[in-house]
Write an enzyme that holds these catalytic residues in place. Sequence first.
Site, PDB file in Angstrom:
ATOM      1  N   LYS B 111       0.857  -1.187   0.000  1.00 24.11           N
ATOM      2  CA  LYS B 111       0.000   0.000   0.000  1.00 24.11           C
ATOM      3  C   LYS B 111       0.894   1.238   0.000  1.00 24.11           C
ATOM      4  O   LYS B 111       2.001   1.220   0.550  1.00 24.11           O
ATOM      5  CB  LYS B 111      -0.890  -0.026   1.254  1.00 24.11           C
ATOM      6  CG  LYS B 111      -1.996   1.022   1.267  1.00 24.11           C
ATOM      7  CD  LYS B 111      -2.897   0.836   2.506  1.00 24.11           C
ATOM      8  CE  LYS B 111      -3.987   1.895   2.590  1.00 24.11           C
ATOM      9  NZ  LYS B 111      -4.864   1.683   3.758  1.00 24.11           N
ATOM     10  N   SER B 186      -9.733   1.766   2.671  1.00 23.92           N
ATOM     11  CA  SER B 186      -8.840   2.531   1.837  1.00 23.92           C
ATOM     12  C   SER B 186      -7.823   1.687   1.059  1.00 23.92           C
ATOM     13  O   SER B 186      -7.265   2.173   0.075  1.00 23.92           O
ATOM     14  CB  SER B 186      -8.093   3.544   2.710  1.00 23.92           C
ATOM     15  OG  SER B 186      -7.264   2.884   3.652  1.00 23.92           O
ATOM     16  N   SER B 210     -10.132  -0.728   6.640  1.00 26.34           N
ATOM     17  CA  SER B 210      -9.473  -0.500   5.354  1.00 26.34           C
ATOM     18  C   SER B 210      -8.814  -1.721   4.722  1.00 26.34           C
ATOM     19  O   SER B 210      -8.427  -1.675   3.561  1.00 26.34           O
ATOM     20  CB  SER B 210      -8.423   0.608   5.496  1.00 26.34           C
ATOM     21  OG  SER B 210      -9.063   1.851   5.579  1.00 26.34           O
TER      22      SER B 210
END
Lengths: 481, 573, 94
Positions: B111, B186, B210
Amino acid sequence: MLSSKYDVVIGLEIHAELNTKTKVFCSCKNTFGEEPNTNCCPVCVGLPGALPVLNKKAVENTIKAGLSVGCSINNLAVFERKNYFYPDLSKAYQISQLVRPICIGGNIKLDNGKTIRINRIHLEEDAGKLIHKTKTIGTLVDYNRGGIPLIELVTEPDFSNADEAVEFLDKLRRTYIYSGVANCKMEEGGMRCDVNISVKPHDSKELGIRTEMKNLNSFKMVKRAIEYESKRQIEELEKGNKIIQQTRKWDDNKGKSFALRSKENSHDYRYFPDPDLLTVEITQEDVEKIRSTLPELAQDRIKKYVEIYNLPLYDAKILTNEKFVSDYFEECLNLYNNPKQISNWIMTELLKVLKDKPNCENLNEIITKENLVSILELLDSKQITRPNSKILFENICFTSKNAKDVAKELGMLSSLSDEEIKDFVKQVINTNPDAILDFEKNPNKVIMFYTGKVMALTKGKANPITTQSFIKEILPNYLKK
Amino acid sequence: MDKINITNQMNSKSQSNPQATLSNSKFFNLSAVEVIEKIKKREFTCREICEYYLNRMKELWDKNAILEIFDDALQQADNIDLMIANYYKNANPKTALSSLPKLCGLPIVIKDNILYKGKTCSCGSQFMKNYKAQYNATVIDKLLKEGVVILARANMDEFAMGGSCENSAFGACKNAFDDSRVSGGSSGGSAVAVACDMCAVALGSDTGGSIRQPSAFNGLVGIKPTYGRVSRYGLVAYVSSFDQISPIAKNVEDSALILSVIAGKDINDETSLSNNEITTSNIKNLISNKDEKNFIDNENSINIIKQAVKLSKKAVNLNGLKIGILKETQKLMQKTEYNDQYNRISQWLQNQGATLKEFSVPYFDLALPTYYTLASAEASSNLGRFDGVKYTTRSEKASNIPTASLDDVYLYSRSEGFGKEVQRRIMLGNFVLSSGYYDAYYMKALKIRRDLKNQFNEIFENCDVIIFPTAYGEAFKIGEKTTNPVEMYVEDMFTTMANILGIPAISIPCGLGKNNLPLGLQILAKANNEPVLYYLSNYMTKNYEQSKNSLATTLLNLNKTNQEKIQKEDSLC
Amino acid sequence: MDITIKDVEHLAELSQLEFTSEETQNLVKDLNNILDMVNQLQQAKTSDEPVFNKSHKISQLREDEPRPSLEQEEILKNAPKQRRGCFNVPLVVE
């Protein structure tokens, strides 16, 4: 006098940099004076993803500082974030303590018997350094100092004049140095003081509006700033003006304080517990363990010097001003039990030399305790004269030489044999026979007279004590005659 | 849009042949465990599979899952291949296999909020688009030590604020199975990268769901471990109290493998936990075999996570497992079209021998306001450091005006740099912390959090796990919930609780919804009870038809659409 | 309790963010919507006991042993403006 109508109320906030090897929330070194931004890691610069990790020693030193001024220690200590934007603050918050500081309460007694109450001592991180250049260059930011452990001591508003404030600072500084928690090098910003001042009419019960002056870093500055600011406030009130609550900057060159521009919002720091740091549990056992490491403090030594060694208070204070000086005094005392003589020599000779050696923190570097004691022994036994003792001192300062050897080399020591001295005694009696007549009336005077003559004749080489004993031995023979 | 051109990064030695990426490819849809084993056994090289994954990224670039392919990806792969060759040269082939690093040659995607030294880390933000990491996150060090190859960084909601990946400054990431729908967020890019077979596993971060929600939306396994299980050092902080890095994987075994490598106490993170705190009592009760019980007792604590998966493979029922369900979540689901599907799961679990118990948490609804209060408060403080002074782009406006003040630098840089949602949360955070409101909002939320923790601790006295959905349903449409921020926040209803409590929660596939898109089931356990989560998760994905099928079916669907697309393109040529 | 334009301006100052008047209007609307949700907190009864982060003992704290710092060049790598080994900002007037 105007001031007699008013009471001045002063409180202090005193920051001291702790004596640790590393910073408070990272493992960078706790040093001073490095090239800019060379003593930094992700934590100091507030890089994304960096996290603070609390230094054990910093917590222990804070507890120690607290115990040395009679604070209670909280069983849970919490670290909070104080949020505001300023370029010396890399994360836009300072990690500090608000609700649960490590130390609470405590006090320091002044010489006039007044007790100044301490509100708290908390642990926090220092900010970076800003170097303000020109308008075109702007301001430069160096984060080396960012994260140096600081303790902030907050007093109650118990001071009524500048002298009390300075005395408190002086006592606190000695205490920190003695307990080893901080070096308090004021010229390096190792100890800084914020002063809160308000004045109120004598008969009023309510406190006046206060102003704050930040970052005063010498006792002299504190004294001048307080005196100026209290006078200014009284004058304002006399003129019928109101005091405005504000932060003021003390300009030591101009000898004036002036108001700093401040934004309306700048005081809403939005403190909240720092989620990156755990609460610290401090057990009674921890506290007792640290208490047992507390050394004799300056106050205790001053008392001992006056009451046991019979030194004047003034001397005791000078000797304890720096811990290493006082330590040296005590080391010498262990070798030679003449406190007054040792104290005199330290105060007149050693401290004079020390003045030119600001980095020296051990008097043994100037002259070893053994050598100083040797000089004092020679002097006290009259083997050398006072003027010679000073010359001898100058000759062995900063050398590895032995005091007695040097005294011998310089021909200061009595090097005559007993027979030779006896011959000199006979010689001076013979050449000054009239003096004998006073012996019955005033024997000491006569002995001293002949001793002086022998000393002059031998250019000080004769040991005065030996000489005196021979005079006492030989003189009666002449009397009989 | 800042997208990195990847064509010239593809290696010339292997022609990028789209056909090679189809299901008949030997690389297709391999699990991490399989990839590692095949590389170790030299069935293919690390470079070969990396090239396959890079081709997938390139082919599916429009998914917007990947923000940048690292230019040294293949170089890293070659280093691994060299290392393996050396091992084989110098060691007995049999011992070589076991002495090779645990994740030898495994290509992963990270990420965009995890620092990898020298590489851009933008957090999905314009403000950070040029930021080059100055150090490695602890998880990166740990993974590199075990031989992973880090291929690329994945798209995300800006600073991890969002549940759809639509808040990325670099455009929304699309759902793996439907371009018109959100990836979830996210960690949307990480999830879509795994679901689209651009890698076997990816790292995400979970602050309020997330990892779990995008895992659910893309048919994957995503765990949010116990708070502190994984070091946060080098993860760009959003909410320090809730953030956790963790893997998004195709199956439970892969998830356990990666977590076992990245978990552990870190000297750079006070809040990190020792692996010794992992507890096993819950799974021990499920195992009847004495030898296995002893085995668990003697096993190194972190390996218990992997062992839990292995033990569950042998399990034939769930006898002895006490599963909690909550009245409040049942009620929330009643309004949805998925209620029956979730009820069938409960039924199935009972059929497998588990006991179901209903509990009530009257303040369940308060998880959401509690989360948004605490999260925005911490975020407002955590994001103060982005100011155009030390890093992050300084506003040109402030740089160009000679009279610009320091405040101009702050104001212009932050206003231009942060996106709207980030700005909203900073504002909200400063509100709940500001003088006069602190007690009513921030302090109140802390107290509710404490009370919720106590309530859940009581419930976990009487059950091993709690189950409820990961989200209200399937992935929603892109743009569907962007007008009112609260509509988007409400999507986090089921996920924020685990973060508030600091407890582990895993999302596993549990079937397809009415649009043939994946649904997720969430399993929560008491702090430090990851083993029981892995045990049950693995049991379900092996035995529950819906959990078993969802991944395979969706992946097949995906592959079919790709094939159709390629055929269409071919016919156009 | 409602958030007003004035509140938004105050919060913007604390946040070091600036908004056009249109943006301010939108924020007033959005923040009030969010507050409607957040205000549910007020319904809950909670005890007044203070809340603390998880705790640890002094013995668990970091030992006071230095570790190497980063190079100055690395520290300044992402600086938008630097000079003489320092980060550079417009002149700060006290």
